[in-house]
Design a protein around this motif. Structure first.
Motif, PDB file in Angstrom:
ATOM      1  N   CYS A 134       0.824  -1.228   0.000  1.00 56.87           N
ATOM      2  CA  CYS A 134       0.000   0.000   0.000  1.00 56.87           C
ATOM      3  C   CYS A 134       0.847   1.261   0.000  1.00 56.87           C
ATOM      4  O   CYS A 134       0.329   2.364   0.050  1.00 56.87           O
ATOM      5  CB  CYS A 134      -0.965  -0.019   1.171  1.00 56.87           C
ATOM      6  N   PHE A 135       2.161   1.130  -0.044  1.00 54.29           N
ATOM      7  CA  PHE A 135       3.060   2.286  -0.204  1.00 54.29           C
ATOM      8  C   PHE A 135       3.987   1.947  -1.365  1.00 54.29           C
ATOM      9  O   PHE A 135       5.172   1.731  -1.176  1.00 54.29           O
ATOM     10  CB  PHE A 135       3.866   2.524   1.071  1.00 54.29           C
ATOM     11  N   THR A 156       8.014  -1.399  -7.270  1.00 55.53           N
ATOM     12  CA  THR A 156       8.922  -2.557  -7.323  1.00 55.53           C
ATOM     13  C   THR A 156       8.155  -3.836  -6.948  1.00 55.53           C
ATOM     14  O   THR A 156       8.277  -4.863  -7.630  1.00 55.53           O
ATOM     15  CB  THR A 156      10.113  -2.363  -6.347  1.00 55.53           C
ATOM     16  N   ASP A 202      -0.745   4.387  -3.655  1.00 60.51           N
ATOM     17  CA  ASP A 202       0.184   5.431  -3.238  1.00 60.51           C
ATOM     18  C   ASP A 202      -0.543   6.767  -3.223  1.00 60.51           C
ATOM     19  O   ASP A 202      -1.442   7.006  -4.036  1.00 60.51           O
ATOM     20  CB  ASP A 202       1.412   5.507  -4.154  1.00 60.51           C
TER      21      ASP A 202
HETATM   22  C1  LIG Z   1       9.621   4.319   0.713  1.00 52.86           C
HETATM   23  S1  LIG Z   1       8.482   4.686  -0.541  1.00 52.86           S
HETATM   24  C2  LIG Z   1       8.144   3.118  -1.244  1.00 52.86           C
HETATM   25  C3  LIG Z   1       9.184   2.694  -2.224  1.00 52.86           C
HETATM   26  C4  LIG Z   1       8.886   1.418  -2.960  1.00 52.86           C
HETATM   27  N1  LIG Z   1       9.011   0.269  -2.110  1.00 52.86           N
HETATM   28  C5  LIG Z   1       9.784   1.296  -4.194  1.00 52.86           C
HETATM   29  O1  LIG Z   1      10.479   0.307  -4.376  1.00 52.86           O
HETATM   30  O2  LIG Z   1       9.778   2.228  -5.027  1.00 52.86           O
HETATM   31  C6  LIG Z   1       6.998   5.050   0.356  1.00 52.86           C
HETATM   32  C7  LIG Z   1       5.844   5.517  -0.472  1.00 52.86           C
HETATM   33  O3  LIG Z   1       4.697   5.646   0.362  1.00 52.86           O
HETATM   34  C8  LIG Z   1       3.894   6.678  -0.119  1.00 52.86           C
HETATM   35  N2  LIG Z   1       2.975   7.129   0.940  1.00 52.86           N
HETATM   36  C9  LIG Z   1       3.246   7.878   2.026  1.00 52.86           C
HETATM   37  N3  LIG Z   1       2.140   8.047   2.778  1.00 52.86           N
HETATM   38  C10 LIG Z   1       1.142   7.386   2.162  1.00 52.86           C
HETATM   39  C11 LIG Z   1      -0.237   7.172   2.456  1.00 52.86           C
HETATM   40  N4  LIG Z   1      -0.804   7.687   3.538  1.00 52.86           N
HETATM   41  N5  LIG Z   1      -0.960   6.418   1.616  1.00 52.86           N
HETATM   42  C12 LIG Z   1      -0.395   5.890   0.506  1.00 52.86           C
HETATM   43  N6  LIG Z   1       0.900   6.060   0.170  1.00 52.86           N
HETATM   44  C13 LIG Z   1       1.664   6.801   0.981  1.00 52.86           C
HETATM   45  C14 LIG Z   1       4.881   7.725  -0.583  1.00 52.86           C
HETATM   46  O4  LIG Z   1       4.325   8.570  -1.575  1.00 52.86           O
HETATM   47  C15 LIG Z   1       6.035   6.855  -1.130  1.00 52.86           C
HETATM   48  O5  LIG Z   1       5.900   6.706  -2.533  1.00 52.86           O
END
Ligand SMILES: C[S@@+](CC[C@H](N)C(=O)[O-])C[C@H]1O[C@@H](n2cnc3c(N)ncnc32)[C@H](O)[C@@H]1O
Length: 330
Positions: free
Chosen positions: A48-49, A54, A70
């Motif tokens: 969910c993030f 990936t 996201d």
């Molecule tokens: C660390 S990144 C994830 C990276 C991913 N695993 C990758 O390989 O690219 C965290 C993501 O969570 C999203 N995010 C933050 N708060 C969120 C929320 N409340 N609901 C959904 N997405 C959220 C951010 O926009 C960000 O893209």
């Protein structure tokens, strides 16, 4: 061998082929290890993030179904593009789930701009707008209307501004003139809200008889239509499927462009996917045409010999999709 609790996996370096330039992108190898060790073929993987997607990309390669979410539109666009490329690579693999849909929850993206959001709601709910008032946004059926920020759910602290601006002198006057009547009829419009929003406001305004109504568009007005559907003209000629025109209405609106000024629809398109034998339920694209850096999508496609029911999906630069089904032999 029992695995060590330190996983030695290289990060995505600048030369990596799978790098999509998302700042927090994780290496595919890491997700591969997590997904393989915790799921089987055909299972559903949910991240969910998802960031650059990936998890979804690896899930697709490993024959898992997937869901992602996201909050950042850039992440949706990056992931959509990435998954389109993976689905193209896997075009001929029978045991992979290469079709996917992009959903926009709660008109979230549409309400990104708060000023525009207010105007959209005023139009949709037919509110009589007040210009220049710092208390209410308008009037609806004899009630004063306050529109809360609609890109998130309304909290009690969002009411502070309203409370400090209410016309208490007027309330006092009305109260003394008509003690049994409410001093105000107030409608608060929001997109989701804390359950005790109304009782807490009533409690704070206990000195006045105020008739408070909450309209939560997520629940009460779930059928309101804000989005304009995209349009396309698609024809079949000389055994070719020809997309002649395409109007992604929300994108055009964002670009402040009229339909008439679209010179080349292909400039607004990220991909065209076609399932030549759509079963009416799950789209399994056999043709994936993705716009590359210097190349637009083709727009004209040779129809193979064994087609029955064609489903076309056009994804625009906002990752929004237009879908059309064409039944052959009808
Ligand atoms: C660390 S990144 C994830 C990276 C991913 N695993 C990758 O390989 O690219 C965290 C993501 O969570 C999203 N995010 C933050 N708060 C969120 C929320 N409340 N609901 C959904 N997405 C959220 C951010 O926009 C960000 O893209």
């Amino acid at each position: 061998m029992i695995p060590n609790d330190v996983w030695d996996i290289a990060y995505e370096n600048s030369m990596s082929k799978t790098r999509v330039n998302y700042p927090t992108q994780k290496p595919e190898q890491l997700l591969e290890r997590i997904i393989k060790s915790s799921s089987k073929n055909g299972d559903i993987v949910f991240d969910c993030f998802m960031g650059s997607g990936t998890t979804q990309a690896v899930a697709m390669k490993l024959g898992r179904k997937f869901i992602g979410a996201d909050i950042n539109l850039g992440a949706i666009q990056t992931t959509t593009k990435r998954l389109l490329n993976v689905s193209k690579e896997l075009e001929n693999a029978d045991d992979k789930y290469i079709g996917f849909e992009v959903y926009n929850v709660n008109n979230y993206d549409f309400f990104r701009n708060p000023v525009e959001a207010k105007d959209l709601l005023i139009d949709a709910l037919e509110i009589q707008k007040f210009d220049g008032s710092n208390v209410y946004d308008g009037e609806l059926d004899g009630r004063m209307v306050k529109i809360m920020p609609v890109n998130r759910l309304a909290t009690k602290s969002d009411l502070e501004e309203l409370k400090s601006n209410l016309p208490y002198q007027k309330f006092e006057k009305r109260k003394s003139e008509n003690p049994l009547e409410p001093v105000e009829r107030l409608t608060i419009i929001c997109m989701g809200h804390e359950p005790d929003l109304k009782p807490s406001l009533e409690k704070d305004l206990i000195n006045y008889n105020i008739d408070i109504e909450i309209i939560d568009i997520l629940k009460d007005k779930a059928n309101l239509q804000f989005k304009r559907d995209s349009e396309a003209v698609i024809e079949i000629e000389d055994n070719k499927l020809n997309i002649k025109e395409f109007y992604p209405m929300n994108l055009l609106q964002k670009l402040s462009m009229q339909k008439e000024y679209v010179e080349d629809w292909k400039q607004m398109v990220e991909s065209v996917m076609i399932d030549w034998n759509y079963d009416g339920a799950v789209m399994e694209p056999k043709l994936v045409d993705i716009a590359e850096k210097n190349d637009l999508v083709k727009g004209v496609y040779e129809i193979p010999s064994d087609v029955s029911n064609i489903k076309i999906k056009i994804t625009d630069l906002l990752s929004e999709t237009y879908e059309k089904e064409i039944k052959i032999n009808e």
